[in-house]
Design a protein around this motif. Structure first.
Motif, PDB file in Angstrom:
ATOM      1  N   HIS A 237      -3.454   4.676  -6.299  1.00 19.86           N
ATOM      2  CA  HIS A 237      -3.769   5.071  -5.772  1.00 19.86           C
ATOM      3  C   HIS A 237      -4.936   4.675  -4.109  1.00 19.86           C
ATOM      4  CE1 HIS A 237      -5.794   8.833  -3.411  1.00 19.86           C
ATOM      5  NE2 HIS A 237      -6.129   8.413  -3.358  1.00 19.86           N
ATOM      6  N   PHE A 238      -5.592   3.747  -4.617  1.00 17.87           N
ATOM      7  CA  PHE A 238      -6.284   3.060  -3.812  1.00 17.87           C
ATOM      8  C   PHE A 238      -5.175   2.351  -2.696  1.00 17.87           C
ATOM      9  CE2 PHE A 238      -9.828   5.182  -5.830  1.00 17.87           C
ATOM     10  CZ  PHE A 238     -10.344   6.331  -5.375  1.00 17.87           C
ATOM     11  N   LEU A 239      -4.921   1.166  -3.710  1.00 21.35           N
ATOM     12  CA  LEU A 239      -3.987   0.237  -2.822  1.00 21.35           C
ATOM     13  C   LEU A 239      -3.099   1.090  -2.173  1.00 21.35           C
ATOM     14  CD1 LEU A 239      -3.501  -2.507  -6.632  1.00 21.35           C
ATOM     15  CD2 LEU A 239      -5.060  -2.274  -3.658  1.00 21.35           C
ATOM     16  N   ASN A 240      -2.252   1.796  -2.441  1.00 22.93           N
ATOM     17  CA  ASN A 240      -1.165   2.794  -1.919  1.00 22.93           C
ATOM     18  C   ASN A 240      -1.584   3.048  -0.183  1.00 22.93           C
ATOM     19  OD1 ASN A 240       0.875   1.637  -3.437  1.00 22.93           O
ATOM     20  ND2 ASN A 240       0.734   3.687  -4.364  1.00 22.93           N
ATOM     21  N   GLN A 241      -3.162   3.402  -0.807  1.00 23.19           N
ATOM     22  CA  GLN A 241      -3.686   4.274   0.533  1.00 23.19           C
ATOM     23  C   GLN A 241      -4.079   3.539   1.333  1.00 23.19           C
ATOM     24  OE1 GLN A 241      -6.511   7.780  -0.126  1.00 23.19           O
ATOM     25  NE2 GLN A 241      -8.109   6.365   1.237  1.00 23.19           N
ATOM     26  N   TYR A 242      -4.372   2.086   1.471  1.00 20.97           N
ATOM     27  CA  TYR A 242      -4.725   1.065   2.015  1.00 20.97           C
ATOM     28  C   TYR A 242      -3.368   0.292   2.596  1.00 20.97           C
ATOM     29  CZ  TYR A 242      -6.865  -3.111   3.764  1.00 20.97           C
ATOM     30  OH  TYR A 242      -7.671  -4.498   4.006  1.00 20.97           O
ATOM     31  N   ALA A 243      -2.497   0.497   2.099  1.00 24.74           N
ATOM     32  CA  ALA A 243      -1.352  -0.334   2.196  1.00 24.74           C
ATOM     33  C   ALA A 243      -1.044   1.037   3.340  1.00 24.74           C
ATOM     34  CB  ALA A 243      -0.003  -0.217   1.766  1.00 24.74           C
ATOM     35  N   ASP A 244      -1.461   2.018   2.908  1.00 21.60           N
ATOM     36  CA  ASP A 244      -0.989   2.843   4.049  1.00 21.60           C
ATOM     37  C   ASP A 244      -1.400   2.644   5.349  1.00 21.60           C
ATOM     38  OD1 ASP A 244       1.952   3.865   2.661  1.00 21.60           O
ATOM     39  OD2 ASP A 244       0.489   6.050   2.100  1.00 21.60           O
ATOM     40  N   GLU A 245      -2.148   2.515   5.440  1.00 21.73           N
ATOM     41  CA  GLU A 245      -3.494   2.463   6.689  1.00 21.73           C
ATOM     42  C   GLU A 245      -2.788   1.505   7.021  1.00 21.73           C
ATOM     43  OE1 GLU A 245      -6.886   3.412   4.800  1.00 21.73           O
ATOM     44  OE2 GLU A 245      -7.006   5.466   4.270  1.00 21.73           O
ATOM     45  N   TRP A 246      -2.998   0.228   6.412  1.00 22.23           N
ATOM     46  CA  TRP A 246      -2.945  -1.401   6.891  1.00 22.23           C
ATOM     47  C   TRP A 246      -1.885  -0.879   7.741  1.00 22.23           C
ATOM     48  CZ3 TRP A 246       0.823  -5.118   7.017  1.00 22.23           C
ATOM     49  CH2 TRP A 246       0.607  -6.164   6.986  1.00 22.23           C
ATOM     50  N   ALA A 247      -0.414  -0.428   7.262  1.00 22.61           N
ATOM     51  CA  ALA A 247       0.499  -0.642   7.465  1.00 22.61           C
ATOM     52  C   ALA A 247       0.961   0.845   8.922  1.00 22.61           C
ATOM     53  CB  ALA A 247       1.729   0.076   6.903  1.00 22.61           C
ATOM     54  N   ALA A 248       0.281   1.479   8.653  1.00 18.90           N
ATOM     55  CA  ALA A 248       0.495   2.415  10.433  1.00 18.90           C
ATOM     56  C   ALA A 248      -0.192   1.641  11.278  1.00 18.90           C
ATOM     57  CB  ALA A 248      -0.601   3.070   9.712  1.00 18.90           C
ATOM     58  N   GLN A 249      -1.291   0.597  10.852  1.00 19.19           N
ATOM     59  CA  GLN A 249      -1.618  -0.287  12.240  1.00 19.19           C
ATOM     60  C   GLN A 249      -1.247  -1.476  12.775  1.00 19.19           C
ATOM     61  OE1 GLN A 249      -5.806  -1.543  10.592  1.00 19.19           O
ATOM     62  NE2 GLN A 249      -6.362   1.290  10.071  1.00 19.19           N
TER      63      GLN A 249
END
Length: 278
Positions: A237-249
């Motif tokens: 959950h946390f890795l996917n969430q962080y990946a989404d946030e990073w990719a959006a930037q």
């Protein structure tokens, strides 16, 4: 190589630990380091009036002192180690004097590293790893391991990931303890005879007891699998969430760039069509 099984003084064990860590785990290496360090060589010559006839004599004197510090029971009291040698050890091993005196478990002589370790509870190796892998973010496309960990630890993941891991690890401990208990029962049953015991006692000691423990283990295994699933879900959950946030930037201006490219492409085609008509 200094043998860890040798009878070492308390100071000797501490000195050996840092010497091995620094790749200097034998008296010869330490003698060489002290002898060829001008400052260290000068300060350890306690008998200033002594004129050594050749370098071997001087090195041998240093070697005897080091060996004495390592093995003499006298140096169970660390404060009895001559300050000249204590300083020399800290220099050649790049080590904190406080560590050599046993006042801290942090070997580093870097006060910045020591400060971070003391304030955060991170190990010296962890801090050194973060420092060594820090990347100056002059290039926006550069990926920094340290920054990745920093961003991940900013969130609730700092608590939830280790707590879910701890819950799972504790289940493993329970299973291991049950396995040890079952093994103990089986060994005891194989090594002893239950003749002469009343029926109730025999029932308590026979296979039914083992079966009960094995049934308990099965239940524990089910809870362990549940804890494992929870842990993996938490991490995912946390890795996917962080990946989404990073990719959006990443590449925030690419949309506008693609749009302008498409507009220019259409303008070129339009001009081309006009020329064809002419």
């Amino acid at each position: 190589m200094i043998n860890e099984n040798d009878k070492l003084s308390k100071f000797g064990r501490r000195l050996l630990e840092v010497a091995n860590k620094r790749g200097c785990g034998n008296t010869g290496a330490m003698v060489h380091a002290i002898f060829y360090n001008t400052e260290c060589r000068r300060i350890v010559k306690i008998r200033e009036h002594k004129d050594y006839k050749n370098p071997f004599e001087e090195k041998e004197a240093i070697r005897r002192n080091i060996q004495n510090h390592l093995t003499s029971p006298k140096y169970d009291n660390v404060w009895k180690v001559p300050s000249q040698y204590m300083y020399a050890y800290s220099v050649i091993l790049d080590c904190s004097i406080d560590y050599l005196y046993g006042k801290t478990d942090i070997m580093s002589s870097d006060l910045g590293v020591v400060d971070i370790c003391q304030k955060t509870g991170l190990s010296e190796d962890a801090v050194n790893c973060l420092v060594a892998n820090k990347i100056e973010m002059n290039d926006e496309a550069a990926f920094s391991y340290a920054t990745w960990w920093s961003e991940l630890l900013n969130d609730d993941s700092f608590f939830y990931i280790p707590m879910s891991w701890l819950d799972y690890a504790r289940r493993i401990v329970e299973i291991n303890d049950l396995n040890r208990r079952i093994e103990a029962v089986e060994r005891a049953s194989a090594e002893t005879v239950n003749e002469g015991l009343d029926i109730v006692t025999r029932l308590l000691l026979n296979d039914d007891n083992q079966k009960t423990l094995k049934n308990i283990r099965k239940d524990k295994e089910d809870t362990m699998l549940g804890a494992h699933h929870k842990m993996m879900f938490c991490i995912e959950h946390f890795l996917n969430q962080y990946a989404d946030e990073w990719a959006a930037q990443q590449h925030p201006n690419f949309g506008e760039m693609y749009y302008k490219s498409e507009i220019n492409k259409r303008k070129v085609l339009k001009e081309y069509e006009k020329h064809k008509e002419i």
